[in-house]
Design an enzyme around this catalytic site. Sequence first.
Site, PDB file in Angstrom:
ATOM      1  N   TYR A  80      50.103 -28.857 -10.513  1.00  0.00           N
ATOM      2  CA  TYR A  80      49.276 -27.874  -9.794  1.00  0.00           C
ATOM      3  C   TYR A  80      49.587 -26.487  -9.964  1.00  0.00           C
ATOM      4  O   TYR A  80      50.969 -26.020  -9.771  1.00  0.00           O
ATOM      5  CB  TYR A  80      49.351 -28.301  -8.458  1.00  0.00           C
ATOM      6  CG  TYR A  80      48.736 -29.452  -7.930  1.00  0.00           C
ATOM      7  CD1 TYR A  80      47.918 -30.292  -8.605  1.00  0.00           C
ATOM      8  CD2 TYR A  80      49.112 -29.898  -6.742  1.00  0.00           C
ATOM      9  CE1 TYR A  80      47.542 -31.485  -8.086  1.00  0.00           C
ATOM     10  CE2 TYR A  80      48.740 -31.068  -6.304  1.00  0.00           C
ATOM     11  CZ  TYR A  80      47.803 -32.009  -6.998  1.00  0.00           C
ATOM     12  OH  TYR A  80      47.119 -33.087  -6.514  1.00  0.00           O
ATOM     13  N   SER A 329      42.724 -24.316   3.623  1.00  0.00           N
ATOM     14  CA  SER A 329      42.824 -23.108   2.878  1.00  0.00           C
ATOM     15  C   SER A 329      42.953 -21.849   3.908  1.00  0.00           C
ATOM     16  O   SER A 329      42.934 -20.750   3.419  1.00  0.00           O
ATOM     17  CB  SER A 329      41.331 -22.954   1.820  1.00  0.00           C
ATOM     18  OG  SER A 329      40.291 -23.118   2.766  1.00  0.00           O
ATOM     19  N   ILE A 334      43.300 -25.387   9.466  1.00  0.00           N
ATOM     20  CA  ILE A 334      44.216 -26.345  10.085  1.00  0.00           C
ATOM     21  C   ILE A 334      44.147 -26.532  11.344  1.00  0.00           C
ATOM     22  O   ILE A 334      44.302 -27.863  11.836  1.00  0.00           O
ATOM     23  CB  ILE A 334      45.656 -25.280   9.995  1.00  0.00           C
ATOM     24  CG1 ILE A 334      46.049 -24.956   8.335  1.00  0.00           C
ATOM     25  CG2 ILE A 334      46.920 -26.180  10.585  1.00  0.00           C
ATOM     26  CD1 ILE A 334      47.133 -24.122   8.398  1.00  0.00           C
TER      27      ILE A 334
END
EC number: 1.1.1.-
Length: 366
Positions: A80, A329, A334
């Site tokens: 990543y 993001s 969240i």
Amino acid sequence: MNYEKWRHPPVSLVESVKASRAVYKRLGNSGLVVSNPILGGMHIGNPKWNDWVLDEKESIALLKAAYERGVNTWDTANMYSNGESEKIMGKALRVHNIPRSKVVIMTKCCRAVTDPNIEPDIGISTAFYPELSGQSKDYVNHFGLSRASIFQQVEASLQRLNTDYIDVLQIHRFDPEVPPEETMKALHDLVQMNKVRYLGASSMWAHEFAILQHAAEKNNWTKFVSMQNHYSLLYREEEREMIKYCNLTGVGVISWGSLASGRLARPPDQRTVSPRGVNGTIYKDYNPTQSEEIIRRVHQTAVSRGIPMSQVALAWLNKRIVAPVIGLSSVERIDEALDAKAVELSHEEERYLESAYRAQSIQGHA
């Protein structure tokens, strides 16, 4: 001895529980406890790798917000952002003085990480060209699941994460070029060396996973405790065999692609402004008509309940797996994911969401 002061829990413990908004579950038959949701690290890194990736400053702030809310399990991979995701996770622990033991770090090995000494552009990904990499003097023994490559990849990940150990080391895919015994013995040795605590795997055929588990079991080596699958309301092919196998053998299932790159979080007629949504998902949708109908049903269910679409999709997943890996993001995303724990779908709602699905081509195993 004064026992009276112990009749009530410490205020600090009560406050900690209040702040811990995640649900905590054991990962399969292991003793390791992970958070639900799990923060996905593909969004963490460098926008040069992909334009929907958060930069270092944004990523570190996001990781702090996740930790403060109880999302203490972070999933990443060596590939990543060509290692930047791992570096940023390690840096976030240092910057915010988060004790290493209070975070579960899951990373992956198998894919090639672009060597900055020969390719300074971090946006270039070597990971998707294994055949060419295997012909390069700079990449042989630096990817795949041979003993040499696993040890090289893990040492590099430990340095990037700035840690002595990895909580869960996952093999990113199956490597047909390497004997199963070689792969499993190398992984077992890393556990014995205390560089890795637990082993996990990610998308592959069920028979491939069973072969690896059998190699470990017959030699009394460390077995996998988790399987990270491509799994959502839009892609349920792992229900054929892999999820059944995992449930029967005590392997904890976690999902990637949990919201289908955000498609399950917005109405079918709503245009997205996010780069990832605009540019499309990683894998091809072979049945867009079916997908649009499922998305419409998720939207209708969400409207009738007065909740975000993502919470409907996650509530369906949460009933079937240990935890979804989600590319969170923003702080709002969240909070939205954490609130999904309060949503319990009825049998009628589940049937309504599921009944439009038809079998499709397998994706994500390569």
